[in-house]
Scaffold this motif. Structure first.
Motif, PDB file in Angstrom:
ATOM      1  N   THR A 182       0.853  -1.187   0.000  1.00  0.00           N
ATOM      2  CA  THR A 182       0.000   0.000   0.000  1.00  0.00           C
ATOM      3  C   THR A 182       0.885   1.232   0.000  1.00  0.00           C
ATOM      4  N   LEU A 191      -4.569   7.630  -0.467  1.00  0.00           N
ATOM      5  CA  LEU A 191      -4.113   6.407  -1.108  1.00  0.00           C
ATOM      6  C   LEU A 191      -3.524   6.749  -2.473  1.00  0.00           C
ATOM      7  N   GLN A 194      -2.475   0.873  -4.725  1.00  0.00           N
ATOM      8  CA  GLN A 194      -2.670  -0.363  -3.974  1.00  0.00           C
ATOM      9  C   GLN A 194      -2.581  -1.531  -4.952  1.00  0.00           C
TER      10      GLN A 194
END
Length: 319
Positions: A182, A191, A194
């Motif tokens: 991640t 984020l 991923q």
């Protein structure tokens, strides 16, 4: 030499001419953070935190997490028998400045993960076995949580997060059985990417290492399973798996970057050196007895400590 009270697997870290590490006295119920004056060979101060014993792996201790320190202070992690994790801040004068309860931490092997520090931000991975956990960015001076990436874990990862620059962006890389790799933005926690599917079937213990455009991740189990994977960074999106090895790699010790190679000092004492880009073997030799410590590279040599306490030194040459 200097004998510290209690026991532990916490490593020494240095800041401002002082060394910092943790031990625990199970009988007294004290987790201890020590500040050591190396020239005087003396403990300058100790911060004690209460804890109660909890189930752990026979090779684990009640003080396996290493503190992180900078010129403005640091943090240490205290697990307890109530299945909880507490993070506390301290200044370099030996005073606690704040405390943060991270909640329940049920695990098969107990706690042992160490944080990472960048500037005055500490990155803490607190992901228990098959329960809700996550990755946090904490201001070491105030205890303020800057961001918290929450997620449901599988086997608790013990690998320290890697902070590195990828495509001009300062990024936190965290490995886990459930999610593979991640990538999170250091400033916002956003984020970045991923892996679509985790390639890991075992526990992540050794930290992620980077060599050029390659990330190397190791996983394993106490039963002897081993897997190391080399990922090549992409211009955008998640990295691409380029090679994998399922023999002679390390489980607990973190791999070491040496030039263009990656060196695995296996838990069983076998040292395997491979090309970081291709995974091709450079050499493989049995060097020592069992070792859980991670090797270090200094002064044209590679050093490690065995479970018996022996210091082993080998050349950093490729042959």
């Amino acid at each position: 030499s200097l004998t510290l009270p209690g026991s532990g697997h916490s490593s020494l870290v240095e800041e401002g001419g002082r060394w910092y590490t943790c031990t625990a006295d199970a009988a007294a119920g004290h987790h201890m953070l020590h500040c050591i004056h190396p020239e005087k060979r003396d403990i300058e101060w100790t911060l004690k935190s209460p804890f109660s014993q909890y189930h752990r792996h026979e090779f684990n201790t009640f003080a396996s997490s290493t503190p992180v320190v900078c010129a403005k202070g640091g943090i240490a992690i205290t697990p307890s028998g109530t299945n909880e994790i507490t993070v506390f801040g301290f200044n370099l004068a030996g005073k606690k400045t704040w405390s943060l309860d991270l909640g329940k931490f049920p695990t098969q092997h107990g706690h042992g993960a160490s944080p990472t520090i960048v500037g005055t931000t500490a990155i803490v991975a607190a992901e228990p076995d098959f329960a809700m956990g996550g990755i946090l960015a904490i201001d070491i001076q105030t205890g303020k949580v800057r961001w918290h990436h929450k997620r449901m874990s599988a086997d608790a990862p013990y690998a320290a997060p890697l902070v590195t620059t990828i495509n001009g962006r300062t990024t936190v890389i965290a490995p886990s059985t459930a999610f593979g790799l991640t990538a999170l933005d250091l400033e916002s926690g956003e984020l970045v990417w991923q892996l679509k599917q985790s390639p890991f079937t075992q526990r992540c213990v050794g930290a992620v290492t980077r060599n050029g455009e390659m990330l190397v991740v190791t996983t394993g189990s106490g039963a002897g399973a081993r897997l190391a994977i080399g990922f090549e960074l992409a211009k955008s999106g998640p990295p691409v798996q380029k090679w994998s090895l399922n023999r002679a790699t390390s489980y607990v010790p973190t791999p070491l970057t040496v030039g263009t190679d990656t060196l695995f000092w296996g838990d069983n004492g076998i040292v395997l050196r491979v090309n970081s880009v291709t995974g091709a073997t450079v050499y493989q030799e049995r060097i020592s007895d069992a070792a859980f410590a991670s090797p270090v590279h200094m002064e044209n040599a590679i050093l490690n400590i065995t479970r018996k306490g022996e210091v082993i030194r080998i050349s950093d040459a490729s042959r």
